[in-house]
Each structure stands twice: as structure tokens, then as C-alpha cells.
Design a protein around this motif. Structure first.
Motif, PDB file in Angstrom:
ATOM      1  N   ASP A  27      52.610 -46.681 -26.452  1.00 16.87           N
ATOM      2  CA  ASP A  27      52.909 -46.139 -28.136  1.00 16.87           C
ATOM      3  C   ASP A  27      54.442 -46.049 -28.473  1.00 16.87           C
ATOM      4  OD1 ASP A  27      51.889 -45.621 -30.977  1.00 16.87           O
ATOM      5  OD2 ASP A  27      52.774 -43.632 -30.270  1.00 16.87           O
TER       6      ASP A  27
ATOM      7  N   PRO B  63      55.588 -38.884 -20.932  1.00 16.08           N
ATOM      8  CA  PRO B  63      54.399 -39.108 -21.367  1.00 16.08           C
ATOM      9  C   PRO B  63      53.459 -38.701 -20.630  1.00 16.08           C
ATOM     10  CG  PRO B  63      55.113 -41.086 -20.751  1.00 16.08           C
ATOM     11  CD  PRO B  63      56.285 -40.213 -20.324  1.00 16.08           C
ATOM     12  N   ASP B  64      52.233 -38.313 -21.249  1.00 16.92           N
ATOM     13  CA  ASP B  64      50.964 -37.423 -20.647  1.00 16.92           C
ATOM     14  C   ASP B  64      50.162 -38.894 -20.153  1.00 16.92           C
ATOM     15  OD1 ASP B  64      52.234 -35.109 -21.029  1.00 16.92           O
ATOM     16  OD2 ASP B  64      51.047 -34.999 -23.008  1.00 16.92           O
ATOM     17  N   SER B  65      50.209 -40.000 -20.722  1.00 17.22           N
ATOM     18  CA  SER B  65      49.143 -41.021 -20.502  1.00 17.22           C
ATOM     19  C   SER B  65      50.044 -42.401 -20.519  1.00 17.22           C
ATOM     20  CB  SER B  65      48.038 -40.777 -21.197  1.00 17.22           C
ATOM     21  OG  SER B  65      48.270 -40.986 -22.610  1.00 17.22           O
ATOM     22  N   LEU B  66      49.241 -43.376 -20.256  1.00 15.99           N
ATOM     23  CA  LEU B  66      49.656 -44.717 -20.414  1.00 15.99           C
ATOM     24  C   LEU B  66      49.680 -44.826 -21.895  1.00 15.99           C
ATOM     25  CD1 LEU B  66      50.990 -47.476 -19.094  1.00 15.99           C
ATOM     26  CD2 LEU B  66      48.432 -47.917 -18.706  1.00 15.99           C
ATOM     27  N   GLU B  67      48.828 -44.574 -22.367  1.00 13.07           N
ATOM     28  CA  GLU B  67      48.799 -45.083 -23.916  1.00 13.07           C
ATOM     29  C   GLU B  67      49.624 -44.501 -24.675  1.00 13.07           C
ATOM     30  OE1 GLU B  67      46.166 -43.904 -22.372  1.00 13.07           O
ATOM     31  OE2 GLU B  67      44.857 -45.329 -22.127  1.00 13.07           O
ATOM     32  N   GLU B  68      50.079 -43.230 -24.380  1.00 11.81           N
ATOM     33  CA  GLU B  68      51.309 -42.526 -24.934  1.00 11.81           C
ATOM     34  C   GLU B  68      52.676 -43.417 -24.661  1.00 11.81           C
ATOM     35  OE1 GLU B  68      53.566 -38.267 -25.472  1.00 11.81           O
ATOM     36  OE2 GLU B  68      51.932 -38.653 -24.154  1.00 11.81           O
TER      37      GLU B  68
ATOM     38  N   TYR C  33      60.577 -43.748 -21.109  1.00  8.65           N
ATOM     39  CA  TYR C  33      59.890 -42.623 -20.243  1.00  8.65           C
ATOM     40  C   TYR C  33      60.133 -41.365 -20.446  1.00  8.65           C
ATOM     41  CZ  TYR C  33      57.370 -40.727 -16.165  1.00  8.65           C
ATOM     42  OH  TYR C  33      56.619 -39.678 -15.768  1.00  8.65           O
TER      43      TYR C  33
END
Length: 266
Positions: free
Chosen positions: A176, A168-173, A162
Motif C-alpha cells: 500500500d 510496516p507490519d505486513s506485506l499488504e501495508e 520500508y
């Protein structure tokens, strides 16, 4: 020597002396202590691995989070190895407890020995068989040592993914970032969630299942009361509850002694 007397002598049971029982108790206690030392060795491996993984993982911002995954895999492997060793330790420790409960405790209480405990001990010695299941062994070791170790590794892995190099800016990031080589981050995250749920289930189950024969647990009070008391009375000494004996009647006046006969008869 007649044949009937010889057969009768062959069928006579050997006497159990205190020396022979003392030697048996010493041997079983030494064997149990050996397997207990093996449990401590595996726990030391897990603690050393955890400290090395955390130190290496946070040494630099460029270090990969795969180090924490390897540490989790190694600690889970150590847990399985220690659970197998704990099952053998429970086998030998059960014999020690049967000797203490069936022979030594009645001798200290000036009571006859417990035939049921000695009969169970004889069955254990004639046909050794592991009594503790693998799931119970894993649950007990999670409760004793490996639960906090896995929790520390999972929290540090999440913090590493984290916060490095930035949140991260989003859950997808975040997913990834959690990928490992060709394995996507969703699979890695799902595997860690499954491990966490399984460890949490076994940890909670260890609070309700029956403790093994050789485990020390508080029986007079519940676990919640003992845990709460450890916060506001950390140095309290738990005294054993003694059974109340019926009051003893005060001794009455001594009985009169019969008159002694004369030394010389008239």
C-alpha cells in the motif's frame, strides 16, 4: 598516348604508403575517441542523477518514494541512449582494431600484413554497418557501469518505502505504501521486479557472451580467478605471457678464412 596504356594506367591500384595508413589510423582513432567521450558523458549524467535522487529522497521523512522511481526511469533511459551510442562506438573502434591487428602489429613484428584484416576493413569502409546488437550493447554497459547504479537505486527505494515513517507490519501495508497516485503498489512492485530480473539476466549474460572487438578482457585466465586475485593481491601487475622460443644452438668455431692471393706474382 595509346588507348591500351591509358586503360592500364586507370586500372592500376594506388600504392599504400605508411603516411597514408598513418593518416587513416589517426582519423579513425579520433572518431572512436569522440564516441567514447559521448559514452562517458551519458555515464556522468546517470551518476549525477543518482546522487541527486538519493540526496533529495532522504532529505526529509516526508519526501515521497516517487523520486526514486523517477531516478530509476531516468537511469534506464540513459542506459538505452548509451547502448545506442555504444553500438556506433563499436563500429568505429572495430576499424581501429582492424588497422592495429592487420597493419601496425605485423609491421612491429617485422611480418607481412594480414590480408584478411585489411580486406574486412575495406568491406567496413565501403559498406558501414553496425555489427553489435542492441541486447549485447545493453548487457555490456550494464556490466561496465549501469548495473551497480540500478542496484543502488533499487535498494534505496526499498529502504525508503520500508523504513519511512516506520517499518510496516505486513506485506499488504508495504504494498500500500508503494502505490503511485492511481497506480496500485502491486503494479509498481511488479514493474520493479521485471526490471530487476531483466537487468540481472543481461548482466549475467554479459559474462558469457563474446566480448566486442574493441573491449579489453583477460583471456589467459578465467574471470573468477581474476576476481579472486583482486581481493588478496589488489596491486598485482599482470605480465603478458611470452611464447617460449626453441633453444638456440651455441655458435660453433669460426670457419677458416681462405688465403689471400699474393700482391705481386713472381
Amino acid at each position: 598516348m595509346p588507348t591500351n596504356d591509358r586503360r592500364q594506367d586507370d586500372l592500376e591500384q594506388p600504392l599504400l604508403s605508411e603516411q597514408s595508413m598513418a593518416q587513416l589510423y589517426r582519423g579513425e582513432l579520433s572518431r572512436s575517441d569522440t564516441w567514447r567521450t559521448r559514452l562517458d558523458t551519458t555515464t556522468n549524467w546517470a551518476l549525477t542523477t543518482t546522487a541527486a535522487v538519493i540526496s533529495f529522497g532522504f532529505a526529509s521523512p516526508d519526501s515521497s518514494h516517487v523520486t526514486f522511481l523517477v531516478g530509476i526511469w531516468m537511469v534506464v533511459s540513459f542506459l538505452l541512449i548509451e547502448a545506442r551510442r555504444y553500438r556506433y562506438y563499436d563500429l568505429w573502434n572495430r576499424r581501429v582494431r582492424l588497422l592495429e591487428d592487420g597493419w601496425w602489429a605485423p609491421m612491429l613484428r617485422r611480418e607481412p600484413v594480414d590480408p584478411d584484416a585489411l580486406r574486412e576493413l575495406a568491406v567496413e569502409m565501403s559498406r558501414p554497418q553496425i555489427q553489435l546488437s542492441l541486447s549485447s550493447a545493453i548487457a555490456t554497459r550494464l556490466n561496465r557501469a549501469y548495473g551497480p547504479i540500478l542496484m543502488v537505486l533499487l535498494v534505496t527505494w526499498f529502504f525508503k518505502v520500508y523504513s519511512h515513517p516506520r517499518p510496516p507490519d505486513s506485506l499488504e501495508e508495504f504494498l500500500d505504501r508503494a502505490h503511485v497516485a492511481w497506480i496500485p503498489g502491486v503494479v509498481v512492485m511488479g514493474t520493479l521486479i521485471v526490471i530487476t530480473l531483466a537487468a540481472a539476466y543481461l548482466f549475467l549474460a554479459s559474462l558469457f557472451i563474446r566480448a566486442p572487438l574493441g573491449e579489453l578482457r583477460t583471456r589467459p585466465r578465467g574471470r573468477r580467478a581474476a576476481l579472486w586475485e583482486s581481493f588478496y593481491r589488489p596491486y598485482a601487475i599482470h605480465h603478458r605471457r611470452r611464447t617460449r622460443r626453441p633453444p638456440v644452438a651455441p655458435p660453433g668455431p669460426p670457419a677458416p678464412r681462405p688465403p689471400s692471393p699474393p700482391l705481386f706474382e713472381p
